[in-house]
Enzyme design. Structure first.
Site, PDB file in Angstrom:
ATOM      1  N   SER B 156     -21.399 136.896 -25.019  1.00  0.00           N
ATOM      2  CA  SER B 156     -20.620 136.434 -26.161  1.00  0.00           C
ATOM      3  C   SER B 156     -20.554 134.901 -26.170  1.00  0.00           C
ATOM      4  O   SER B 156     -21.589 134.232 -26.124  1.00  0.00           O
ATOM      5  CB  SER B 156     -19.224 137.067 -26.083  1.00  0.00           C
ATOM      6  OG  SER B 156     -18.526 136.896 -27.273  1.00  0.00           O
ATOM      7  N   ASP B 321     -22.719 146.868 -31.388  1.00  0.00           N
ATOM      8  CA  ASP B 321     -21.965 145.608 -31.475  1.00  0.00           C
ATOM      9  C   ASP B 321     -22.068 145.090 -32.902  1.00  0.00           C
ATOM     10  O   ASP B 321     -23.147 144.714 -33.355  1.00  0.00           O
ATOM     11  CB  ASP B 321     -22.558 144.608 -30.472  1.00  0.00           C
ATOM     12  CG  ASP B 321     -21.789 143.286 -30.441  1.00  0.00           C
ATOM     13  OD1 ASP B 321     -20.874 143.096 -31.257  1.00  0.00           O
ATOM     14  OD2 ASP B 321     -22.124 142.457 -29.574  1.00  0.00           O
ATOM     15  N   HIS B 354     -18.994 145.404 -29.015  1.00  0.00           N
ATOM     16  CA  HIS B 354     -19.187 144.087 -28.400  1.00  0.00           C
ATOM     17  C   HIS B 354     -18.843 144.105 -26.910  1.00  0.00           C
ATOM     18  O   HIS B 354     -19.480 143.427 -26.107  1.00  0.00           O
ATOM     19  CB  HIS B 354     -18.315 143.070 -29.146  1.00  0.00           C
ATOM     20  CG  HIS B 354     -18.543 141.662 -28.717  1.00  0.00           C
ATOM     21  ND1 HIS B 354     -19.785 141.056 -28.790  1.00  0.00           N
ATOM     22  CD2 HIS B 354     -17.703 140.721 -28.210  1.00  0.00           C
ATOM     23  CE1 HIS B 354     -19.681 139.814 -28.350  1.00  0.00           C
ATOM     24  NE2 HIS B 354     -18.448 139.581 -27.988  1.00  0.00           N
TER      25      HIS B 354
END
Lengths: 201, 377
Positions: B156, B321, B354
Site C-alpha cells: 500500500s 483489492d 486490500h
C-alpha cells in the site's frame, strides 16, 4: 497454461529457437511455463526477457528460475506492451489454447519485430488415423481427452500457413519435428510439431 | 509452544538527526528522531539489508514481539513475513522497520515538542510527502552504514515508499517490492481520505489540531475515519461472507444501537484504532498518500518519471483489492516495461481485499520468498 501442457513443452525445440534469436536481443515469451527457455536464452544469448504466465505454479517456477515473469491474461491481449517493444515475441506450444488467434498474432507482430511460434500439428499422420478410426487424437503433444483439453483451436501446418498468407504474415523460417527429429518431407503429414519465425510484410 | 520462526523479543531503538530537513513543501524540520527496529544480522559486506516501509497505520514494529508474556498480542504487523525460514528470512537478511516521520509511535511527529514554542507541534507540524519520508529514511540508512539496500519493500503506502526509493536514489535500492500499491491515488481514493479528514477536523475535540494542550482527543472523528477506511480495506464479498445481514439480536429493534453485526465490527475497529493512533498523524499520512504522484512533474507520464530507476522490481496485487486494484499495479508494471527494467508481476487470488497484503496466502508468500531468494547478496 496448464502444467500438463508445460511438461510437454519440448525441450528439443529450445536449441532451434535459440539459433534464431540474436544475442543481446529482447524477448517476450507468452505462456512461458516454468521460464526454462528464457533462462536458457538469458544464459546463452544474453537476452533481456520477460515471460507471461497466468498459472500461479508456473509463475513461482519462473521466479525460482530467476526470470522476469508477468501474470497477465493473454486473452486480454498485449495492451501492456508498446509497439516494437521487443525483437521477438515467442509463443511455444500455446497458440492452440488461445481463443482470439488472429488478434493475438497481430498483437505479437505489433509488439515484436518478429514472432516465434510453435504448435502441435493436428494433421500429423497418427492424428488423422485416430480420426479415421472415429476418435479425437490423443498423443504426446495432444495429451488430452476431448472433454478436458485446454486446446480450443484445432489446426494443421497447412491451415496455419494459409492463415498467415491471408493475414499478410511473413513466414521467415519453418522447422517441423517428429520424435524430436527435424522432418523435411511433407511436414503436414509427418510432423508432430511445427516451429515458425514470423515477420511483418 | 514456542514459535521458532519468530525473531523473538525485540526492542525499538531511536536515532536522532540534528541537521535540518528541508521538506517538499518548503517547510523545514530543525531536527528529528526516528524510531526503528532491526532483525537479523548485517553481513560484513553490508549487502543484505532490507528496509520494510509501513502503510497508513503501521509503524516500526514489523516482526517479533514486545511482551514475552503476550507474544501474539504484541507481535509485529508483518510478523508472518519476517523471521527464520519465513519469506523475508532473517537467517539471510538484515531487516529494518522504521516509524515514519510524523508518526505517533516514537518518531518525531505532531505530538513531539516544537522547539520554537516548547509546546507540542499539533497542527503546526508540517505536511509531509512520501519523498520526505524517504529522505528521512535515507538519513537512517547512513546512520546504520547501509549504502545500498538489497531491497526496499512495502504494501500500500509502503509500496509507494519502495517505489520512491528507486527514484530518489536509484543506486541505493537494488530491488523494490511494491505490493498492493498504486502510482498515485484515484479521485475515489482521495475522496475517501477527505471524508476521513473531515471526520477528524469537525470533531469538537480537535481544537484546530492543538488538542494536546486542551487535554482532549478527537476520538470520535478518528474512529469515524477508521471506520470509513476499514470499509475500503475489505472486499464486498468478504464482508458479505463474514457478516452478511447477520443481526445481533436476531430481530429488528428499531433503534440506533448495534443491530447488524457489521456495525458492531466497524465500531470495534474504530474504537481500537482511536485508542492507539494519533489524529494529526492520520491527517498527515492521508495527505502524503494524496500528494504521491511521481508522474506529476513529468506531465503525467509515469514511464518518464520512472526512467531514472535502476532497481529490479517485484510488483504484486490482489484480485479483490478495490482500493488499489490490480489495474493500478498494471500502471506501474507498464511504466517499468517501457523503461526495460527487470520486473515480475503477480496477481494473487485472495478474498481479503486490500488487507490481503498482510495475510500469508500460500501463493503470495511463496512468490515473495522466491523473489527474495533470488536477490544476490
Amino acid at each position: 497454461m496448464s502444467n500438463a501442457l508445460n511438461t510437454m513443452r519440448g525441450r528439443f525445440d529450445f536449441e532451434h529457437i535459440a539459433d534464431w534469436i540474436r544475442p543481446a536481443s529482447s524477448v517476450l515469451d507468452l505462456g512461458c511455463g516454468d521460464g526454462a527457455l528464457l533462462a536458457l536464452l538469458k544464459r546463452d544469448k544474453g537476452i533481456r526477457g520477460y515471460g507471461v504466465e497466468l498459472d500461479p505454479d508456473n509463475l513461482l517456477a519462473c521466479l525460482k528460475n530467476g526470470v522476469n515473469v508477468l501474470q497477465f491474461d493473454l486473452e486480454h491481449g498485449l495492451a501492456d506492451f508498446e509497439d516494437d517493444a521487443f525483437d521477438y515475441v515467442m509463443m511455444s506450444l500455446s497458440l492452440q489454447t488461445v481463443r482470439h488467434t488472429v488478434p493475438l498474432l497481430r498483437e505479437m507482430l505489433r509488439v515484436g519485430h518478429e514472432a516465434v511460434v510453435s504448435f502441435p500439428n493436428f494433421g500429423y499422420k497418427p492424428h488423422r488415423e485416430a480420426i479415421a478410426e472415429g476418435h479425437m487424437p490423443v498423443s504426446r503433444h495432444l495429451p488430452y481427452q476431448w472433454f478436458n483439453s485446454p486446446n480450443v483451436r484445432f489446426f494443421t501446418i497447412a491451415d496455419f500457413e494459409a492463415l498467415c498468407t491471408h493475414e499478410q504474415i511473413r513466414l521467415l523460417e519453418r522447422l517441423a519435428f517428429a520424435d524430436g527429429e527435424v522432418v523435411r518431407e511433407d511436414p503436414n503429414l509427418n510432423a508432430e510439431v511445427a516451429l515458425y519465425r514470423l515477420g511483418r510484410i | 509452544m514456542r514459535d521458532t520462526s519468530s525473531v523473538g523479543l525485540v526492542a525499538p531503538q531511536t536515532a536522532r538527526f540534528d541537521d535540518a530537513l528541508v521538506l517538499k513543501s518548503g517547510d523545514v524540520l530543525p531536527g528529528f528522531e526516528l524510531v526503528y527496529e532491526t532483525y537479523g544480522t548485517l553481513n560484513a559486506a553490508r549487502s543484505n539489508a532490507v528496509l520494510v516501509c509501513h502503510a497508513l497505520s503501521g509503524n516500526h514494529h514489523v516482526a517479533g514481539f514486545h511482551d514475552p508474556a503476550h507474544p501474539q498480542k504484541t507481535a509485529g504487523w508483518w510478523d508472518n513475513l519476517v523471521g527464520v525460514g519465513k519469506p523475508l528470512d532473517t537467517d539471510r537478511f538484515f531487516v529494518v522497520g522504521v516509524n515514519n516521520l510524523g508518526g505517533c509511535h516514537g518518531s518525531t511527529g505532531p505530538r513531539s515538542l516544537n522547539p520554537a514554542t516548547g509546546k507540542p507541534y499539533g497542527a503546526d507540524f508540517p505536511l509531509l510527502t512520501v519523498e520526505d519520508w524517504v529522505a528521512a529514511q535515507m538519513r537512517l540508512s547512513d546512520r546504520l552504514g547501509i549504502a545500498t539496500w538489497a531491497a526496499v519493500m512495502g504494501g500500500s503506502l509502503g509500496g509507494m515508499q519502495a517505489l520512491q526509493w528507486t527514484l530518489a536514489c536509484p543506486e541505493r535500492a537494488r530491488h523494490a517490492l511494491v505490493i498492493a500499491s498504486a502510482p498515485k491515488l484515484s479521485a475515489q481514493n482521495i475522496a475517501f481520505n477527505e471524508v476521513a479528514r473531515q471526520a477528524i477536523r469537525s470533531d469538537p475535540e480537535f481544537y484546530g489540531g492543538h488538542y494536546y494542550e486542551h487535554g482532549a482527543t478527537p476520538r470520535r472523528g478518528l474512529k469515524l475515519a477508521r471506520m470509513v477506511g476499514h470499509i475500503t480495506y475489505l472486499s464486498g464479498d468478504q464482508m458479505a461472507e463474514k457478516f452478511g445481514r447477520q443481526l445481533r439480536h436476531g430481530q429488528h429493534r428499531f433503534n440506533y444501537e448495534v443491530e447488524f453485526e457489521i456495525e458492531s465490527y466497524l465500531r470495534h475497529q474504530g474504537d481500537k484504532f482511536a485508542d492507539a493512533f494519533d489524529a494529526n498523524t492520520y491527517l498527515i499520512a492521508t495527505k502524503a498518500l494524496d500528494y504521491f504522484d511521481p508522474a506529476f512533474a513529468y506531465g503525467g507520464n509515469l514511464a518518464a518519471a520512472l526512467a531514472r530507476a535502476k532497481a529490479g522490481f517485484f510488483v504484486a496485487s490482489f484480485t479483490t483489492d478495490w482500493r488499489f486494484a490490480p489495474e493500478r499495479s498494471h500502471e506501474i508494471v507498464h511504466a517499468l516495461l517501457q523503461n526495460g527494467l527487470n520486473v515480475s508481476y503477480a496477481e494473487i487470488e485472495c478474498a481479503a481485499g486490500h488487507d490481503s497484503f498482510l495475510l500469508d496466502t500460500p501463493h503470495y508468500h511463496q512468490a515473495l520468498a522466491a523473489y527474495l531468494k533470488g536477490i544476490v547478496l
